[in-house]
Each structure stands twice: as C-alpha cells, then as structure tokens.
Design a protein around this motif. Sequence first.
Motif, mmCIF file in Angstrom:
data_model
loop_
_atom_site.group_PDB
_atom_site.id
_atom_site.type_symbol
_atom_site.label_atom_id
_atom_site.label_comp_id
_atom_site.label_asym_id
_atom_site.label_seq_id
_atom_site.Cartn_x
_atom_site.Cartn_y
_atom_site.Cartn_z
ATOM 1 N N PRO A 1 0.842 -1.194 0.000
ATOM 2 C CA PRO A 1 0.000 0.000 0.000
ATOM 3 C C PRO A 1 0.885 1.255 0.000
ATOM 4 C CG PRO A 1 -0.800 -1.572 1.623
ATOM 5 C CD PRO A 1 0.530 -2.085 1.124
ATOM 6 N N GLY A 2 0.549 2.202 -0.846
ATOM 7 C CA GLY A 2 1.339 3.419 -0.963
ATOM 8 C C GLY A 2 2.213 3.440 -2.201
ATOM 9 N N ALA A 3 2.430 2.283 -2.806
ATOM 10 C CA ALA A 3 3.233 2.220 -4.032
ATOM 11 C C ALA A 3 2.312 2.332 -5.239
ATOM 12 C CB ALA A 3 4.013 0.910 -4.100
ATOM 13 N N ALA A 4 2.822 2.936 -6.293
ATOM 14 C CA ALA A 4 2.097 3.032 -7.561
ATOM 15 C C ALA A 4 3.123 2.958 -8.680
ATOM 16 C CB ALA A 4 1.305 4.331 -7.638
ATOM 17 N N LYS A 5 2.832 2.170 -9.682
ATOM 18 C CA LYS A 5 3.760 1.983 -10.802
ATOM 19 C C LYS A 5 3.005 2.032 -12.122
ATOM 20 C CE LYS A 5 7.448 0.667 -8.351
ATOM 21 N NZ LYS A 5 8.675 1.402 -8.320
ATOM 22 N N LEU A 6 3.620 2.684 -13.093
ATOM 23 C CA LEU A 6 3.119 2.711 -14.462
ATOM 24 C C LEU A 6 3.929 1.728 -15.290
ATOM 25 C CD1 LEU A 6 2.758 6.505 -15.305
ATOM 26 C CD2 LEU A 6 1.008 4.775 -15.713
ATOM 27 N N LYS A 7 3.267 1.002 -16.170
ATOM 28 C CA LYS A 7 3.996 0.146 -17.103
ATOM 29 C C LYS A 7 3.134 -0.098 -18.324
ATOM 30 C CE LYS A 7 3.148 -4.679 -16.228
ATOM 31 N NZ LYS A 7 3.768 -5.935 -15.943
ATOM 32 N N GLN A 8 3.794 -0.457 -19.405
ATOM 33 C CA GLN A 8 3.068 -0.805 -20.623
ATOM 34 C C GLN A 8 3.244 -2.285 -20.875
ATOM 35 O OE1 GLN A 8 4.294 0.983 -24.343
ATOM 36 N NE2 GLN A 8 2.261 0.712 -25.217
ATOM 37 N N GLY A 9 2.136 -2.936 -21.206
ATOM 38 C CA GLY A 9 2.183 -4.338 -21.582
ATOM 39 C C GLY A 9 2.446 -5.272 -20.414
ATOM 40 N N GLY A 10 2.699 -6.514 -20.766
ATOM 41 C CA GLY A 10 2.938 -7.546 -19.769
ATOM 42 C C GLY A 10 1.731 -8.455 -19.652
ATOM 43 N N GLY A 11 1.857 -9.442 -18.798
ATOM 44 C CA GLY A 11 0.781 -10.402 -18.590
ATOM 45 C C GLY A 11 -0.258 -9.862 -17.625
ATOM 46 N N HIS A 12 -1.116 -10.762 -17.178
ATOM 47 C CA HIS A 12 -2.176 -10.356 -16.255
ATOM 48 C C HIS A 12 -1.788 -10.567 -14.804
ATOM 49 C CE1 HIS A 12 -3.125 -14.598 -15.803
ATOM 50 N NE2 HIS A 12 -3.216 -14.686 -17.129
ATOM 51 N N GLY A 13 -0.727 -11.326 -14.539
ATOM 52 C CA GLY A 13 -0.266 -11.525 -13.169
ATOM 53 C C GLY A 13 -1.327 -12.112 -12.253
ATOM 54 N N GLY A 14 -2.272 -12.861 -12.809
ATOM 55 C CA GLY A 14 -3.328 -13.454 -11.999
ATOM 56 C C GLY A 14 -4.515 -12.532 -11.754
ATOM 57 N N HIS A 15 -4.444 -11.295 -12.257
ATOM 58 C CA HIS A 15 -5.540 -10.332 -12.057
ATOM 59 C C HIS A 15 -6.618 -10.617 -13.091
ATOM 60 C CE1 HIS A 15 -7.728 -6.602 -11.659
ATOM 61 N NE2 HIS A 15 -6.988 -6.282 -10.600
ATOM 62 N N ASN A 16 -7.805 -11.010 -12.625
ATOM 63 C CA ASN A 16 -8.861 -11.416 -13.546
ATOM 64 C C ASN A 16 -9.394 -10.283 -14.421
ATOM 65 O OD1 ASN A 16 -8.830 -14.146 -12.877
ATOM 66 N ND2 ASN A 16 -10.100 -13.784 -11.080
ATOM 67 N N GLY A 17 -9.371 -9.065 -13.927
ATOM 68 C CA GLY A 17 -9.786 -7.938 -14.751
ATOM 69 C C GLY A 17 -8.837 -7.748 -15.931
ATOM 70 N N ARG B 1 -0.793 0.245 -17.899
ATOM 71 C CA ARG B 1 -1.383 -0.104 -16.603
ATOM 72 C C ARG B 1 -0.844 0.845 -15.545
ATOM 73 N NH1 ARG B 1 -0.690 -5.898 -17.768
ATOM 74 N NH2 ARG B 1 -1.227 -6.031 -19.952
ATOM 75 N N LEU B 2 -1.721 1.274 -14.658
ATOM 76 C CA LEU B 2 -1.331 2.001 -13.458
ATOM 77 C C LEU B 2 -1.664 1.067 -12.306
ATOM 78 C CD1 LEU B 2 -0.411 4.376 -11.740
ATOM 79 C CD2 LEU B 2 -2.662 5.398 -12.064
ATOM 80 N N ARG B 3 -0.620 0.533 -11.692
ATOM 81 C CA ARG B 3 -0.762 -0.476 -10.644
ATOM 82 C C ARG B 3 -0.732 0.214 -9.280
ATOM 83 N NH1 ARG B 3 4.387 -3.210 -11.530
ATOM 84 N NH2 ARG B 3 3.641 -4.911 -10.230
ATOM 85 N N LEU B 4 -1.833 0.121 -8.539
ATOM 86 C CA LEU B 4 -1.934 0.723 -7.207
ATOM 87 C C LEU B 4 -1.756 -0.371 -6.163
ATOM 88 C CD1 LEU B 4 -5.050 3.000 -7.835
ATOM 89 C CD2 LEU B 4 -2.648 3.718 -7.733
ATOM 90 N N GLY B 5 -0.673 -0.265 -5.391
ATOM 91 C CA GLY B 5 -0.366 -1.295 -4.406
ATOM 92 C C GLY B 5 -1.411 -1.410 -3.310
ATOM 93 N N ILE B 6 -1.815 -2.642 -3.032
ATOM 94 C CA ILE B 6 -2.744 -2.908 -1.923
ATOM 95 C C ILE B 6 -2.127 -3.892 -0.931
ATOM 96 C CG2 ILE B 6 -4.820 -2.377 -3.255
ATOM 97 C CD1 ILE B 6 -5.261 -5.518 -3.394
#
Length: 189
Positions: free
Chosen positions: A97-113, A128-133
């Motif tokens: 929590p508190g981390a945020a990362k931008l990236k282009q492409g890649g797999g789904h990493g188990g995220h169903n959405g 993708r803008l990944r918001l740490g939880i």
Amino acid sequence: MASIRLIVGLGNPGPDYAATRHNAGFWLVDLLARQHSATLRAEGKFFSLYARAGEMHLLEPQTFMNASGKAVAAVARFYKIQPDEILVVHDELDLPPGAAKLKQGGGHGGHNGLRDIIAALGVQDFWRLRLGIGHPGNKAEVVNFVLKPPRKEEQDAIDRAIDCALDVMPAVLAGNMPEAMKDLHTRAK
C-alpha cells in the motif's frame, strides 16, 4: 508516443464492494472525473459508468471484475482508441500500500480484470497504473483479502499513492510516459 485517451478504473459495481481493495481503480477514476468536472453516468452500450472530459474518456466497467474486457473493448471500438492509448488502473497485490507503478504491456499476473481485458482486446500492450494494496501472505487468502476494505493505515497509504498518480496525470494524458513514470516511481513508494 501516443497520448492516453481512455482511462479505465477496475473494480466491482455496487455499494457492497465500494470500499474494498479491489476497487482502487474506481477510486482514482472517481477523483479524476471530479478534477475534470465530469460526471460518470450509466452507459448501457459500454456496460459501464462513463464520462468524457475533452479528449479523455473515463470508464468504470459495471460488469464485475472478471468481465471488464467487454466494456473496455466496446469503448475502444466505438471511439477507435488503440491499445497504446488505454490506461487501466487496478489494484496490485505485488506492491505494498502506498506504491504506484506505471507500465506498458505484460501479462495479467493473476488479475482477472486484466486477464479479461487482454482477451477482449487481443493484445497486452495497453498501459497499466498499478496501485499497491499489499498481499495477505497466503495465496489461499487473496480472494477474501481483495474483497475486504483496507485497514486505516493501508487506506491512507493507498490514498497518498492515488494523489501521486493524479499529480502525474497531465504528463500521462500528454503521452509523456517516461516523465510520468520517473515522477510517480520516485514519489509513490
């Protein structure tokens, strides 16, 4: 580099899910809409809450997480938005929590959405803008974890990360991803 035209927040619809970790993408899109004086409204043909602010399209799929691709593909087709012009904002178990990362492409990493969006678009190269939880520590607890609200200190950290992400959004929208990534990755840890 292409500018971002569509920002998709991932989450689950309805009041039972509104405060859960899995809805971090909705939280950011809600704030972004407010910043741009845009109102997210139900849009049946997009299976979503949708708003437009200038050239920016905002989307919150109302199909539940596992079927998010249907909404994203519908908007992308209708407005002729290319995958590299799409930013998907989602919760990320692999970041604290508190981390945020931008990236282009890649797999789904188990995220169903993400899995469903990749299937619906037929490509992985959207942003993708990944918001740490954070992670519960036990893989068997993941589903229960993402569908529960974060603890107060986790929510405060996630809110700070969202604020940092909103601060770099002008660079993101302009397609200046290297600048946005450097700024975001330095500030949201």
